[in-house]
Design an enzyme around this catalytic site. Sequence first.
Site, PDB file in Angstrom:
ATOM      1  N   PHE A 127       0.850  -1.186   0.000  1.00 15.76           N
ATOM      2  CA  PHE A 127       0.000   0.000   0.000  1.00 15.76           C
ATOM      3  C   PHE A 127       0.886   1.237   0.000  1.00 15.76           C
ATOM      4  CE2 PHE A 127      -2.456   3.482   1.786  1.00 15.76           C
ATOM      5  CZ  PHE A 127      -3.578   3.432   0.974  1.00 15.76           C
ATOM      6  N   ASP A 216       9.189   2.620   1.844  1.00 12.24           N
ATOM      7  CA  ASP A 216       7.979   3.303   2.288  1.00 12.24           C
ATOM      8  C   ASP A 216       7.786   2.979   3.765  1.00 12.24           C
ATOM      9  OD1 ASP A 216       5.464   4.107   3.016  1.00 12.24           O
ATOM     10  OD2 ASP A 216       4.481   3.423   1.175  1.00 12.24           O
ATOM     11  N   LYS A 245       2.343   9.427   8.414  1.00 13.30           N
ATOM     12  CA  LYS A 245       1.528   9.020   9.570  1.00 13.30           C
ATOM     13  C   LYS A 245       2.007   9.534  10.938  1.00 13.30           C
ATOM     14  CE  LYS A 245      -1.239   5.429   7.645  1.00 13.30           C
ATOM     15  NZ  LYS A 245      -0.851   4.773   6.400  1.00 13.30           N
TER      16      LYS A 245
HETATM   17  C1  LIG Z   1      -1.035   5.079   5.025  1.00  8.90           C
HETATM   18  C2  LIG Z   1       0.055   4.715   4.097  1.00  8.90           C
HETATM   19  C3  LIG Z   1       0.325   5.476   2.942  1.00  8.90           C
HETATM   20  C4  LIG Z   1      -0.556   6.616   2.511  1.00  8.90           C
HETATM   21  O1  LIG Z   1      -0.478   7.703   3.371  1.00  8.90           O
HETATM   22  P1  LIG Z   1      -1.575   8.874   3.258  1.00  8.90           P
HETATM   23  O2  LIG Z   1      -1.118   9.880   4.263  1.00  8.90           O
HETATM   24  O3  LIG Z   1      -2.909   8.281   3.551  1.00  8.90           O
HETATM   25  O4  LIG Z   1      -1.511   9.393   1.867  1.00  8.90           O
HETATM   26  C5  LIG Z   1       1.393   5.112   2.166  1.00  8.90           C
HETATM   27  N1  LIG Z   1       2.172   4.056   2.484  1.00  8.90           N
HETATM   28  C6  LIG Z   1       1.953   3.313   3.587  1.00  8.90           C
HETATM   29  C7  LIG Z   1       2.859   2.171   3.894  1.00  8.90           C
HETATM   30  C8  LIG Z   1       0.888   3.605   4.419  1.00  8.90           C
HETATM   31  O5  LIG Z   1       0.643   2.839   5.485  1.00  8.90           O
END
Ligand SMILES: *Cc1c(COP(=O)(O)O)cnc(C)c1O
Length: 396
Positions: A127, A216, A245
């Site tokens: 994700f 990420d 986050k």
């Molecule tokens: C939540 C998340 C995102 C997206 O972040 P947003 O602030 O909602 O755009 C991207 N990568 C990972 C691994 C995430 O958990």
Amino acid sequence: MSHVMNTYGRLPVTFSHGQGAWLLDTDGKRYLDAVAGVAVNGLGHAHPRLVQAISEQAARLIHVSNLYRVAEQEALADLLCERAGMDAVFFSNSGAEANEGAIKLARLHGHGRGIESPAIIVMERSFHGRTMATLTATGNPKAQAGFEPLVPGFIRVPYDDLDAVRRVAAEHPNVVAILVEPIQGEGGIRIPAPLPAYLQGLREICDDHGWLLMLDEVQTGIGRTGRWFGFQHTPVLPDVLTLAKGLGSGVPVGALVARGAAATTFSPGKHGSTFGGNPLACVAGLTTLQVMHDDGLLAHAQNLGGWIVEAFRDRIGGLPGVKQVRGLGLMIGIELDRPCPELVKVALGRGMLINVTQDSIIRLVPPLVLTADDARELVDGVSTIVNEFLAGRSAA
Ligand SMILES: *Cc1c(COP(=O)(O)O)cnc(C)c1O
């Protein structure tokens, strides 16, 4: 009918305020929060130092734009680079935006090497966000359905499979980077076995081919796993790291962090953001990092998370129906052998906020300030509902 666009299936509860790992709804009912705004509120709710720091900053200066030097932004960049062993930061407002920046950076890096159609390797079940490029990078066909045409330039491989990456390396000379989560969050708290070997393997492949290793850490970063960053459980350094986050403890701020040549790939005009790195957001980030350090929250998250995983293994790990209890720090997954999305409502009814991802995996990402008493209550409560659910006695 609400005028809010219908993009979320929302639970019928509204919170009015919170304290630490606890939230109160508008009827005064208390909830133990093991969602933390989806791994955002590391300092919990209403942390006095954060409240004071952002209140004072708001009274001074909220925003000036990136047409000028921003002292708070420079300070947060310094601190992030020091903690991560990296060289330069671009500030965004979200995780998706941080990843967009990483994707642009990788393409620019590729073009700089004479690759006209650069490709980025991404993982199944990953994700990375909801913008067009990041939802293309995301390994979830449901998130993509209806939004075609997707963005070209991504090659997907299974997660935690170095051979699959090596095969792509042999077949695709246009690859320029790998974008991967050290632990998959939305994908179900999937931890490579073992994590150091996986990241080291990816690092070696990247080095052999001149690719960027882009981690990420939007979910795993900022202490979630018991280290500042997930990669710090390994000897590996990435070229690019994305954060969001937990970084601002709820104030929107994301970061694209780069090292070595990747730190100087962008030049003026190549990337930007109106809000990104504004004084308010950066003070939230600075205060988050300072409190985490001063209050020893990394060691706390590591120890308490370890205790929680062991406690769940004791309590429910042996039940038929519980496939695995796993976690690192305060990023914890309980995988059942059947779909269990209704457990979110059952927990809500009993004053607990939990999340279920991938239909059958209970995800717990509580605030890093969770106390030992909170943790016992969480293990008790979740174990009970899992027990009842598996025995077929679930009632909200
Ligand atoms: C939540 C998340 C995102 C997206 O972040 P947003 O602030 O909602 O755009 C991207 N990568 C990972 C691994 C995430 O958990």
